[in-house]
Design an enzyme around this catalytic site. Structure first.
Site, PDB file in Angstrom:
ATOM      1  CB  SER A 173       1.880  -8.107  -6.936  1.00 40.28           C
ATOM      2  OG  SER A 173       2.325  -7.010  -7.705  1.00 40.28           O
ATOM      3  CE1 TYR A 184       6.060  -8.017  -2.472  1.00 40.81           C
ATOM      4  CE2 TYR A 184       6.190  -7.054  -4.669  1.00 40.81           C
ATOM      5  CZ  TYR A 184       5.475  -7.309  -3.517  1.00 40.81           C
ATOM      6  OH  TYR A 184       4.171  -6.882  -3.398  1.00 40.81           O
ATOM      7  CB  ALA A 221      -6.029  -6.363   9.348  1.00 44.73           C
ATOM      8  CG  ASN A 222      -0.790  -3.363  11.193  1.00 40.67           C
ATOM      9  OD1 ASN A 222      -0.605  -4.545  10.911  1.00 40.67           O
ATOM     10  ND2 ASN A 222       0.093  -2.420  10.929  1.00 40.67           N
ATOM     11  CB  THR A 223      -0.958  -0.246   7.921  1.00 37.30           C
ATOM     12  OG1 THR A 223      -0.728   0.955   7.172  1.00 37.30           O
ATOM     13  CG2 THR A 223      -0.007  -1.315   7.415  1.00 37.30           C
ATOM     14  N   GLY A 224      -2.670  -0.075   5.435  1.00 42.67           N
ATOM     15  CA  GLY A 224      -2.739  -0.332   3.990  1.00 42.67           C
ATOM     16  C   GLY A 224      -4.010  -1.032   3.527  1.00 42.67           C
TER      17      GLY A 224
HETATM   18  N1  LIG Z   1       0.872  -1.537  -2.321  1.00 40.57           N
HETATM   19  C1  LIG Z   1       0.956  -2.030  -3.545  1.00 40.57           C
HETATM   20  O1  LIG Z   1       1.163  -1.302  -4.526  1.00 40.57           O
HETATM   21  C2  LIG Z   1       0.800  -3.507  -3.770  1.00 40.57           C
HETATM   22  C3  LIG Z   1       0.838  -3.954  -5.094  1.00 40.57           C
HETATM   23  C4  LIG Z   1       0.680  -5.310  -5.350  1.00 40.57           C
HETATM   24  C5  LIG Z   1       0.479  -6.191  -4.303  1.00 40.57           C
HETATM   25  N2  LIG Z   1       0.459  -5.736  -3.019  1.00 40.57           N
HETATM   26  C6  LIG Z   1       0.258  -6.723  -1.943  1.00 40.57           C
HETATM   27  O2  LIG Z   1      -0.796  -6.296  -1.104  1.00 40.57           O
HETATM   28  C7  LIG Z   1      -0.597  -6.797   0.214  1.00 40.57           C
HETATM   29  C8  LIG Z   1      -0.805  -5.679   1.228  1.00 40.57           C
HETATM   30  O3  LIG Z   1       0.188  -4.712   1.001  1.00 40.57           O
HETATM   31  P1  LIG Z   1       0.075  -3.177   1.407  1.00 40.57           P
HETATM   32  O4  LIG Z   1       0.387  -2.405   0.175  1.00 40.57           O
HETATM   33  O5  LIG Z   1      -1.159  -2.893   2.166  1.00 40.57           O
HETATM   34  O6  LIG Z   1       1.378  -3.063   2.348  1.00 40.57           O
HETATM   35  P2  LIG Z   1       1.643  -2.420   3.799  1.00 40.57           P
HETATM   36  O7  LIG Z   1       0.914  -1.137   3.939  1.00 40.57           O
HETATM   37  O8  LIG Z   1       3.127  -2.422   3.942  1.00 40.57           O
HETATM   38  O9  LIG Z   1       1.007  -3.506   4.767  1.00 40.57           O
HETATM   39  C9  LIG Z   1       1.581  -4.758   4.922  1.00 40.57           C
HETATM   40  C10 LIG Z   1       1.019  -5.437   6.125  1.00 40.57           C
HETATM   41  O10 LIG Z   1       1.664  -6.710   6.271  1.00 40.57           O
HETATM   42  C11 LIG Z   1       2.105  -6.823   7.617  1.00 40.57           C
HETATM   43  N3  LIG Z   1       3.232  -7.737   7.797  1.00 40.57           N
HETATM   44  C12 LIG Z   1       4.485  -7.639   7.323  1.00 40.57           C
HETATM   45  N4  LIG Z   1       5.238  -8.641   7.791  1.00 40.57           N
HETATM   46  C13 LIG Z   1       4.431  -9.402   8.593  1.00 40.57           C
HETATM   47  C14 LIG Z   1       4.628 -10.547   9.379  1.00 40.57           C
HETATM   48  N5  LIG Z   1       5.823 -11.134   9.497  1.00 40.57           N
HETATM   49  N6  LIG Z   1       3.582 -11.061  10.070  1.00 40.57           N
HETATM   50  C15 LIG Z   1       2.364 -10.476  10.009  1.00 40.57           C
HETATM   51  N7  LIG Z   1       2.116  -9.357   9.295  1.00 40.57           N
HETATM   52  C16 LIG Z   1       3.150  -8.826   8.595  1.00 40.57           C
HETATM   53  C17 LIG Z   1       2.477  -5.393   8.022  1.00 40.57           C
HETATM   54  O11 LIG Z   1       2.599  -5.278   9.433  1.00 40.57           O
HETATM   55  P3  LIG Z   1       3.485  -4.084  10.089  1.00 40.57           P
HETATM   56  O12 LIG Z   1       2.732  -2.814   9.868  1.00 40.57           O
HETATM   57  O13 LIG Z   1       3.616  -4.480  11.516  1.00 40.57           O
HETATM   58  O14 LIG Z   1       4.789  -4.103   9.356  1.00 40.57           O
HETATM   59  C18 LIG Z   1       1.288  -4.668   7.436  1.00 40.57           C
HETATM   60  O15 LIG Z   1       0.187  -4.803   8.281  1.00 40.57           O
HETATM   61  C19 LIG Z   1       0.806  -7.422   0.225  1.00 40.57           C
HETATM   62  O16 LIG Z   1       0.688  -8.820   0.130  1.00 40.57           O
HETATM   63  C20 LIG Z   1       1.454  -6.875  -1.025  1.00 40.57           C
HETATM   64  O17 LIG Z   1       2.437  -7.743  -1.560  1.00 40.57           O
HETATM   65  C21 LIG Z   1       0.606  -4.409  -2.719  1.00 40.57           C
END
Ligand SMILES: NC(=O)c1ccc[n+]([C@@H]2O[C@H](COP(=O)([O-])OP(=O)(O)OC[C@H]3O[C@@H](n4cnc5c(N)ncnc54)[C@H](OP(=O)(O)O)[C@@H]3O)[C@@H](O)[C@H]2O)c1
Length: 296
Positions: A156, A181, A28-31
């Site tokens: 996804s 992935y 929850a710290n980003t995105g």
């Molecule tokens: N963005 C897209 O287009 C997209 C599309 C389809 C599905 N999704 C899904 O949506 C979800 C959120 O993705 P997002 O796009 O918001 O990505 P993001 O901005 O990269 O955020 C991912 C988050 O997961 C955390 N994380 C990674 N490894 C971890 C671990 N070992 N333990 C705890 N936290 C961890 C990251 O922490 P750090 O910041 O510390 O690395 C960050 O807070 C994911 O499940 C992704 O597969 C995203």
């Protein structure tokens, strides 16, 4: 340009309040996770930001607390790549929270170079699937006691390109970052399906979410040329606020069918591989075996 944005970032809103409810959002710290947490806090929920980097979690919590005016935004350490950290997090929740109404399994790592978790699992399978599987297992009694409650698993649209390679789940024989992935995102839908079947009649509902293509830090492991391209055309993909809409829809909409796959704030069709009940049961059994747990 505005017309394109309106098409991509279809608006969704709800006036549901969550006063007295508690939500855990992983990553929850980003995105998408951060915007999900912000929205839930604005609705009055107590929100646990479960993040691997405590400094980033505290910064996000401070920002969300300021923005929402909520005193119930709590940063917490959770590294999904380490079962010891997952146990410690669950222990902390048992000791500090009275209830958990929403578990939002959002964190994810995408298309990274080969690495393994602290327990030796390939990182994308280990974090995206096994880590959340184990976390949900540990919190299940609390979710049942807090029912009606919900588990939301971020998958996804790319799950449809995936297949579960039961002969090499951990990519020990060969590794391709995209293959690993999409396998993990397919595993998220299969887990949702099997968990929902097992939880029938308990008051705990389960949903798989496709957030769409969202401009977040998810591209961090991609080649820099691809990152430049994505950044240049970011106006063609969703903002993190828009990317959180389907998660929020599944969190807040009453009477949604448990076990379903949701996209664009509506029920959606998942791939044939994701509707395979035998594969879902097999993945469940293998996941329990790998984690050394009995989850009936
Ligand atoms: N963005 C897209 O287009 C997209 C599309 C389809 C599905 N999704 C899904 O949506 C979800 C959120 O993705 P997002 O796009 O918001 O990505 P993001 O901005 O990269 O955020 C991912 C988050 O997961 C955390 N994380 C990674 N490894 C971890 C671990 N070992 N333990 C705890 N936290 C961890 C990251 O922490 P750090 O910041 O510390 O690395 C960050 O807070 C994911 O499940 C992704 O597969 C995203």
């Amino acid at each position: 340009m505005n017309a394109i944005r309106n098409l991509i970032g279809k608006k969704w809103s709800s006036d549901v309040r969550l006063d007295g409810k508690t939500a855990i959002v992983t990553g929850a710290n980003t995105g998408i996770g951060k915007e999900t947490a912000r929205d839930l806090a604005k609705r009055g929920a107590r929100v646990i930001l479960a993040c691997r980097d405590v400094r980033k979690a505290k910064e996000a919590a401070r920002e969300i607390a300021e923005d929402s005016g909520s005193a119930g935004v709590v940063p917490c350490k959770l590294d999904l790549a380490d079962t010891k950290s997952i146990c410690e997090f669950a222990e902390h929740i048992f000791n500090t929270e009275k209830a958990v109404h929403f578990l939002i399994n959002n964190a994810g790592v995408a298309i990274c170079p080969y690495s393994t978790t602290a327990d030796g699992y390939e990182t994308q399978f280990g974090v995206n699937h096994l880590g959340h599987f184990f976390l949900t297992f540990l919190l299940m009694d609390m979710l049942k006691q807090s029912a009606p409650s919900r588990v939301i698993n971020l998958s996804s649209f790319v799950h449809s390109m995936g297949r579960i390679d039961f002969e090499d789940l951990n990519s020990e024989r060969s590794y391709h970052p995209v293959k690993a992935y999409v396998q993990s995102k397919l595993a998220n839908v299969l887990f949702t399906r099997e968990l929902a079947r097992r939880l029938e009649g308990t008051g705990v509902s389960v949903y798989a979410v496709d957030p769409g293509a969202v401009h977040t830090e998810m591209i961090r492991h991609m080649k820099s040329s691809l990152q430049i391209l994505v950044n240049a055309f970011s106006f063609l993909i969703k903002t993190p606020v828009e990317g959180a809409f389907t998660t929020l829809y599944c969190t807040l909409t009453p009477d949604l069918e448990s076990g379903g796959y949701y996209s664009e704030c509506a029920p959606a069709k998942c791939s044939r591989a994701a509707s395979d009940d035998l594969a879902a049961r097999r993945l469940w059994a293998v996941s329990c075996h790998l984690l050394g747990i009995r989850w009936r």
